[in-house]
Design a protein around this motif. Structure first.
Motif, PDB file in Angstrom:
ATOM      1  N   ARG A 178      47.597  39.261  37.017  1.00  0.00           N
ATOM      2  CA  ARG A 178      46.468  38.513  36.424  1.00  0.00           C
ATOM      3  C   ARG A 178      45.151  39.268  36.642  1.00  0.00           C
ATOM      4  O   ARG A 178      44.296  39.317  35.757  1.00  0.00           O
ATOM      5  N   VAL A 179      45.007  39.851  37.834  1.00  0.00           N
ATOM      6  CA  VAL A 179      43.808  40.661  38.106  1.00  0.00           C
ATOM      7  C   VAL A 179      43.802  41.898  37.214  1.00  0.00           C
ATOM      8  O   VAL A 179      42.756  42.289  36.676  1.00  0.00           O
ATOM      9  N   ALA A 180      44.967  42.505  37.031  1.00  0.00           N
ATOM     10  CA  ALA A 180      45.052  43.687  36.160  1.00  0.00           C
ATOM     11  C   ALA A 180      44.633  43.339  34.734  1.00  0.00           C
ATOM     12  O   ALA A 180      43.948  44.125  34.063  1.00  0.00           O
ATOM     13  N   GLU A 181      45.025  42.175  34.250  1.00  0.00           N
ATOM     14  CA  GLU A 181      44.603  41.734  32.919  1.00  0.00           C
ATOM     15  C   GLU A 181      43.086  41.626  32.844  1.00  0.00           C
ATOM     16  O   GLU A 181      42.464  42.030  31.853  1.00  0.00           O
ATOM     17  N   ALA A 182      42.495  41.037  33.895  1.00  0.00           N
ATOM     18  CA  ALA A 182      41.033  40.886  33.918  1.00  0.00           C
ATOM     19  C   ALA A 182      40.339  42.246  33.918  1.00  0.00           C
ATOM     20  O   ALA A 182      39.320  42.435  33.239  1.00  0.00           O
TER      21      ALA A 182
ATOM     22  N   GLY B  76      41.618  45.013  32.700  1.00  0.00           N
ATOM     23  CA  GLY B  76      41.823  45.573  31.365  1.00  0.00           C
ATOM     24  C   GLY B  76      40.804  45.054  30.369  1.00  0.00           C
ATOM     25  O   GLY B  76      40.322  45.789  29.496  1.00  0.00           O
ATOM     26  N   GLU B  77      40.467  43.777  30.490  1.00  0.00           N
ATOM     27  CA  GLU B  77      39.453  43.182  29.613  1.00  0.00           C
ATOM     28  C   GLU B  77      38.074  43.771  29.870  1.00  0.00           C
ATOM     29  O   GLU B  77      37.182  43.683  29.014  1.00  0.00           O
ATOM     30  N   ARG B  78      37.899  44.363  31.058  1.00  0.00           N
ATOM     31  CA  ARG B  78      36.620  45.006  31.383  1.00  0.00           C
ATOM     32  C   ARG B  78      36.596  46.488  30.988  1.00  0.00           C
ATOM     33  O   ARG B  78      35.660  47.207  31.312  1.00  0.00           O
ATOM     34  N   GLY B  79      37.663  46.938  30.336  1.00  0.00           N
ATOM     35  CA  GLY B  79      37.684  48.306  29.832  1.00  0.00           C
ATOM     36  C   GLY B  79      38.433  49.297  30.686  1.00  0.00           C
ATOM     37  O   GLY B  79      38.409  50.499  30.402  1.00  0.00           O
ATOM     38  N   TRP B  80      39.101  48.844  31.737  1.00  0.00           N
ATOM     39  CA  TRP B  80      39.859  49.766  32.587  1.00  0.00           C
ATOM     40  C   TRP B  80      41.082  50.285  31.829  1.00  0.00           C
ATOM     41  O   TRP B  80      41.695  49.568  31.034  1.00  0.00           O
ATOM     42  N   ASP B  81      41.480  51.496  32.128  1.00  0.00           N
ATOM     43  CA  ASP B  81      42.751  52.021  31.655  1.00  0.00           C
ATOM     44  C   ASP B  81      43.885  51.145  32.193  1.00  0.00           C
ATOM     45  O   ASP B  81      43.858  50.725  33.351  1.00  0.00           O
TER      46      ASP B  81
ATOM     47  N   ALA C 269      38.715  40.477  40.642  1.00  0.00           N
ATOM     48  CA  ALA C 269      38.462  41.656  39.820  1.00  0.00           C
ATOM     49  C   ALA C 269      37.147  42.323  40.233  1.00  0.00           C
ATOM     50  O   ALA C 269      37.043  43.563  40.235  1.00  0.00           O
ATOM     51  N   ASP C 270      36.157  41.520  40.609  1.00  0.00           N
ATOM     52  CA  ASP C 270      34.892  42.088  41.098  1.00  0.00           C
ATOM     53  C   ASP C 270      35.125  42.924  42.355  1.00  0.00           C
ATOM     54  O   ASP C 270      34.551  44.009  42.519  1.00  0.00           O
TER      55      ASP C 270
END
Length: 391
Positions: free
Chosen positions: A72-76, A78-83, A134-135
C-alpha cells in the motif's frame, strides 16, 4: 445522586427474504441450535463489517486493515512519481521497519517474491496514515532504496526505528469505536466500545437447496444441441432476525480524548452514526442473486446505567407463526413483553431512556416513546445518553 448513562442498547426485529447473508467454509448457511430449535444465524463479524463499511461511508473516516502495508505504501509512492521497482523496495523496508514480525510473500510457484512483504499480524490503522508512512519513506529515500534480500532486518530499517510504530499507534473514529488488536506494537491495542451479538432467527428455520443451471449461449444457438454449461446447487434460507448491539459510553469517551468536552462531542457523533449504521446495514453476500434489501420492522433503543441487556432469551422458545403466517408481529410482541418482565426484575430505575420506531405497530406499551423515524429515535437516545454532566 442520579445514575449516569453507561450503555446504549439497540434491539432490532428484521425480516429477511430468501438469502444467504453469511456462509461458512463450505458455502452453507450458518445456523445455530437454540432452545432445541435450528435457527439461521449471521455472525457478529459479518454484520459488524457491514456496519463498519456503512459507518465509514457516512462519516468519511476510513480505516485500513491489511497484512500488505508495504504494498500500500509502494502504491502511494508510485502515485508520487517514484519508479515502481524502487517504490516496492522502499515499501518492503517500511513493512519491516515496525515491531511486527513479517515474512516474504511467495508466488504460485512457492518461490519468494522480492520486495513483497506480509506482516504476520493484520495492521489496522487510519487510511490517511498510509500517506504518513510514504512521507517517512521519502525522508529516508536514499537508505530505503537498497536491494531487499528478505534475510532479516538490515541497515535500512534502522533508519525507521520507532518512526513506523509511532504511525501505527494512530487512531480515528472507526478504531476508537470498534477497537483494534495489535499486540506486537506497544500501546497500539484499543478496546472496542461496541459489542455486537450474532443475529439469529426468532423461529425455527430450514435450509433450502436451490438448483441452478447456466446456459451456454453458443450451444443454445445450435438447434441440434441442448444442455447447460454449468449446473450446481446453493443454500438459502428465510427468516425474521433478532439483532442486538450495545455501546459502552465510558469506553468510547475514554478512547477519544483526555479532554472530556472534546471527547463528549466526538462521542455524540460516533455513537449516533453507529446506531444508524447498525439499523441500516446488511451483509452483502449473494446480494446480486438475492437482493435481500429489507429494513427493520422494529427498532428499540434503551439507555441504561448498569449493564447491557440482550433480549435474546425472549426467543429461547421459538416463535410460532401467526394464524395466517408470518413471524414479525409475534416477535415484536415477545420483545415488548420481555422488556417489561426483565426491567421489572432488574429495577426500572436502571433504564434512563427508552424509545422505539416501528413500521406498523401502534400498541407497544413497554418500549418507551414511539418515534416517527429511525433518525429521531437515535437522536433522542444519544441526547439523553451523552448530555452534559459532571465527570
Amino acid at each position: 445522586m442520579n445514575p449516569r448513562p453507561r450503555f446504549i442498547d439497540i434491539h432490532i426485529i428484521q425480516p429477511v427474504p430468501y438469502a444467504n447473508l453469511n456462509r461458512d467454509d463450505t458455502n452453507s448457511v450458518k445456523t445455530m441450535l437454540y432452545g432445541d430449535a435450528l435457527r439461521t444465524r449471521v455472525s457478529s463479524q459479518s454484520w459488524k463489517r457491514a456496519v463498519r463499511e456503512h459507518f465509514q461511508d457516512k462519516l468519511g473516516d476510513k480505516a485500513l486493515r491489511t497484512r500488505r502495508i508495504g504494498e500500500r505504501v509502494a502504491e502511494a509512492l508510485g502515485e508520487r512519481g517514484w519508479d515502481q521497482a524502487i517504490a516496492e523496495r522502499a515499501g518492503a523496508h517500511v513493512a519491516t521497519g515496525s515491531s511486527i514480525k513479517w515474512e516474504v510473500a511467495k508466488g504460485k510457484d512457492k518461490q519468494p517474491i522480492t520486495n513483497k512483504i506480509l506482516t504476520n499480524a493484520l495492521i489496522y490503522l487510519p487510511e490517511d496514515a498510509v500517506q504518513e508512512l510514504a512521507d517517512i519513506a521519502e525522508a529516508h529515500k536514499d537508505a530505503l532504496t537498497t536491494d531487499f534480500t528478505g534475510k532479516g532486518r538490515s541497515k535500512p530499517e534502522s533508519a525507521l526505528k520507532g518512526k513506523i510504530d509511532k504511525v501505527l499507534l494512530k487512531r480515528n473514529g472507526v478504531i476508537n469505536l470498534f477497537g483494534r488488536m495489535l499486540a506486537e506494537v506497544n500501546q497500539a491495542g484499543v478496546d472496542g466500545a461496541v459489542q455486537v451479538a450474532h443475529a439469529f432467527t426468532t423461529h425455527t428455520t430450514e435450509v433450502e437447496l436451490d438448483y441452478f443451471a447456466a446456459v451456454d449461449d453458443v450451444t443454445a444457438a445450435k438447434d441440434d444441441e441442448t444442455g447447460s454449461g454449468h449446473m450446481g446447487t446453493a443454500e438459502f434460507s428465510t427468516g425474521t432476525f433478532y439483532r442486538f448491539a450495545t455501546v459502552d459510553l465510558e469506553e468510547l469517551v475514554r478512547n477519544l480524548s483526555d479532554d472530556y468536552d472534546i471527547a463528549l462531542e466526538a462521542a455524540r457523533e460516533l455513537a449516533g452514526q453507529f446506531l444508524l449504521s447498525f439499523i441500516e446495514s446488511l451483509p452483502q453476500a449473494k446480494k446480486n442473486s438475492t437482493a435481500p434489501h429489507s429494513l427493520p420492522h422494529l427498532v428499540h433503543v434503551a439507555v441504561r446505567s448498569d449493564r447491557p441487556l440482550s433480549f435474546a432469551a425472549a426467543f429461547e422458545e421459538p416463535v410460532r407463526s401467526a394464524q395466517h403466517g408470518g413471524y414479525v408481529a409475534r416477535s415484536v410482541q415477545n420483545i415488548d413483553a420481555y422488556s417489561e418482565a426483565a426491567n421489572t426484575l432488574l429495577g426500572r430505575d436502571r433504564v434512563l431512556h427508552a424509545g422505539h420506531a416501528s413500521l406498523h405497530f401502534d400498541k407497544l406499551e413497554h418500549l418507551g416513546e414511539r418515534h416517527s423515524s429511525f433518525e429521531a429515535l437515535v437522536t433522542a437516545a444519544v441526547a439523553t445518553a451523552l448530555a452534559e454532566h459532571p465527570q
